[in-house]
Design a protein around this motif. Sequence first.
Motif, mmCIF file in Angstrom:
data_model
loop_
_atom_site.group_PDB
_atom_site.id
_atom_site.type_symbol
_atom_site.label_atom_id
_atom_site.label_comp_id
_atom_site.label_asym_id
_atom_site.label_seq_id
_atom_site.Cartn_x
_atom_site.Cartn_y
_atom_site.Cartn_z
ATOM 1 N N ARG A 46 0.791 -1.160 0.186
ATOM 2 C CA ARG A 46 -0.119 0.057 0.023
ATOM 3 C C ARG A 46 1.013 1.279 0.010
ATOM 4 N NH1 ARG A 46 -5.245 1.000 3.365
ATOM 5 N NH2 ARG A 46 -5.693 -0.649 2.005
ATOM 6 N N ILE A 47 0.791 2.000 -0.939
ATOM 7 C CA ILE A 47 1.659 3.233 -1.168
ATOM 8 C C ILE A 47 1.007 4.289 -1.332
ATOM 9 C CG2 ILE A 47 3.592 4.380 -2.923
ATOM 10 C CD1 ILE A 47 4.068 1.400 -3.849
ATOM 11 N N ALA A 48 1.253 5.439 -0.545
ATOM 12 C CA ALA A 48 0.570 6.848 -0.499
ATOM 13 C C ALA A 48 1.139 7.416 -1.593
ATOM 14 C CB ALA A 48 0.968 7.516 0.807
ATOM 15 N N VAL A 49 0.193 8.240 -2.731
ATOM 16 C CA VAL A 49 0.789 9.094 -3.553
ATOM 17 C C VAL A 49 0.057 10.193 -3.557
ATOM 18 C CG1 VAL A 49 0.755 8.886 -6.189
ATOM 19 C CG2 VAL A 49 0.780 6.775 -4.937
ATOM 20 N N HIS A 50 0.733 11.242 -3.720
ATOM 21 C CA HIS A 50 0.105 12.611 -3.458
ATOM 22 C C HIS A 50 -0.449 13.074 -4.815
ATOM 23 C CE1 HIS A 50 0.148 17.045 -2.070
ATOM 24 N NE2 HIS A 50 0.137 16.448 -1.153
ATOM 25 N N ASN A 51 -1.863 13.583 -4.625
ATOM 26 C CA ASN A 51 -2.541 14.144 -5.639
ATOM 27 C C ASN A 51 -2.452 15.566 -5.851
ATOM 28 O OD1 ASN A 51 -4.250 14.914 -3.661
ATOM 29 N ND2 ASN A 51 -6.152 13.701 -4.656
ATOM 30 N N GLY A 52 -1.773 16.255 -5.165
ATOM 31 C CA GLY A 52 -1.701 17.817 -5.040
ATOM 32 C C GLY A 52 -2.416 18.306 -3.937
ATOM 33 N N LYS A 53 -3.047 17.511 -3.118
ATOM 34 C CA LYS A 53 -3.558 18.070 -1.893
ATOM 35 C C LYS A 53 -3.729 17.032 -0.796
ATOM 36 C CE LYS A 53 -8.169 19.806 -0.070
ATOM 37 N NZ LYS A 53 -9.518 19.861 -0.367
ATOM 38 N N ASP A 54 -3.771 15.938 -0.964
ATOM 39 C CA ASP A 54 -3.772 14.794 0.010
ATOM 40 C C ASP A 54 -3.036 13.470 -0.488
ATOM 41 O OD1 ASP A 54 -5.783 16.106 1.589
ATOM 42 O OD2 ASP A 54 -7.478 15.376 0.077
ATOM 43 N N TRP A 55 -2.962 12.792 0.498
ATOM 44 C CA TRP A 55 -2.113 11.384 0.118
ATOM 45 C C TRP A 55 -3.040 10.401 -0.219
ATOM 46 C CZ3 TRP A 55 2.918 11.572 -0.886
ATOM 47 C CH2 TRP A 55 3.852 12.607 -0.739
ATOM 48 N N ASN A 56 -3.133 9.790 -1.243
ATOM 49 C CA ASN A 56 -4.101 8.649 -1.622
ATOM 50 C C ASN A 56 -3.447 7.590 -1.441
ATOM 51 O OD1 ASN A 56 -5.953 10.584 -2.172
ATOM 52 N ND2 ASN A 56 -5.808 10.451 -4.552
ATOM 53 N N PRO A 57 -3.918 6.558 -0.578
ATOM 54 C CA PRO A 57 -3.327 4.965 -0.756
ATOM 55 C C PRO A 57 -3.741 4.229 -1.956
ATOM 56 C CG PRO A 57 -5.289 4.966 0.696
ATOM 57 C CD PRO A 57 -5.028 6.611 0.212
ATOM 58 N N VAL A 58 -2.778 3.679 -2.597
ATOM 59 C CA VAL A 58 -2.681 2.784 -3.691
ATOM 60 C C VAL A 58 -2.437 1.576 -3.251
ATOM 61 C CG1 VAL A 58 -2.114 2.493 -6.101
ATOM 62 C CG2 VAL A 58 -2.492 4.751 -4.941
ATOM 63 N N VAL A 59 -3.250 0.490 -3.387
ATOM 64 C CA VAL A 59 -2.689 -1.003 -3.233
ATOM 65 C C VAL A 59 -2.295 -1.327 -4.500
ATOM 66 C CG1 VAL A 59 -3.249 -3.214 -2.470
ATOM 67 C CG2 VAL A 59 -4.591 -1.274 -1.311
ATOM 68 N N VAL A 60 -1.151 -1.966 -4.765
ATOM 69 C CA VAL A 60 -0.314 -2.275 -6.020
ATOM 70 C C VAL A 60 -0.756 -3.604 -6.075
ATOM 71 C CG1 VAL A 60 1.658 -2.705 -7.283
ATOM 72 C CG2 VAL A 60 1.394 -0.724 -5.687
ATOM 73 N N ARG A 61 -1.545 -3.950 -7.450
ATOM 74 C CA ARG A 61 -1.808 -5.084 -7.933
ATOM 75 C C ARG A 61 -1.014 -5.849 -9.067
ATOM 76 N NH1 ARG A 61 -7.096 -2.856 -7.621
ATOM 77 N NH2 ARG A 61 -7.004 -2.705 -10.185
ATOM 78 N N GLU A 62 -1.127 -6.789 -9.529
ATOM 79 C CA GLU A 62 -0.066 -7.328 -10.646
ATOM 80 C C GLU A 62 -0.549 -6.745 -11.767
ATOM 81 O OE1 GLU A 62 1.084 -11.618 -11.886
ATOM 82 O OE2 GLU A 62 0.580 -11.537 -9.940
ATOM 83 N N GLU A 63 -1.719 -6.405 -12.139
ATOM 84 C CA GLU A 63 -2.242 -5.679 -13.443
ATOM 85 C C GLU A 63 -1.440 -4.339 -13.581
ATOM 86 O OE1 GLU A 63 -5.305 -6.270 -11.272
ATOM 87 O OE2 GLU A 63 -4.639 -8.331 -11.554
ATOM 88 N N MET A 64 -1.133 -3.774 -12.385
ATOM 89 C CA MET A 64 -0.470 -2.476 -12.434
ATOM 90 C C MET A 64 0.952 -2.170 -12.795
ATOM 91 S SD MET A 64 -2.151 -0.871 -8.993
ATOM 92 C CE MET A 64 -3.770 -0.745 -8.683
ATOM 93 N N ILE A 65 1.677 -3.423 -12.980
ATOM 94 C CA ILE A 65 3.173 -3.215 -13.156
ATOM 95 C C ILE A 65 3.083 -2.749 -14.583
ATOM 96 C CG2 ILE A 65 5.099 -4.888 -13.576
ATOM 97 C CD1 ILE A 65 3.924 -6.905 -11.669
ATOM 98 N N GLY A 66 4.425 -1.860 -14.441
ATOM 99 C CA GLY A 66 4.678 -1.051 -15.816
ATOM 100 C C GLY A 66 3.919 0.162 -15.915
#
Length: 97
Positions: A46-66
């Motif tokens: 679970r990685i926090a990614v900044h959207n310009g205002k908040d940190w959104n948690p993103v759970v990385v799945r196998e389809e997201m690679i690349g």
Amino acid sequence: MMRIFRASRVVLRSVWKGPFSDPLVPGDPPQGTRRSTILPEWVGLRIAVHNGKDWNPVVVREEMIGHKLGEFAPTRKRHIGKNALASQKKGSKGKKG
């Protein structure tokens, strides 16, 4: 005669350089940059990614690679029209009587 090129051309990074990814900043959850390419080692994190205002948690799945981390943290809010809001309010009122 003018040639028309498709706008959906993908510019690929050269193979010898490999995918670009900044190191994750340790924390709970770890923080990643929007420009980083998702690596196979990150699957299940679970990685926090900044959207310009908040940190959104993103759970990385196998389809997201690349893909880039920024693709999964939207930067714009959804627009809800006046009519949609009015119809939501009508349906949420309790019964009379």
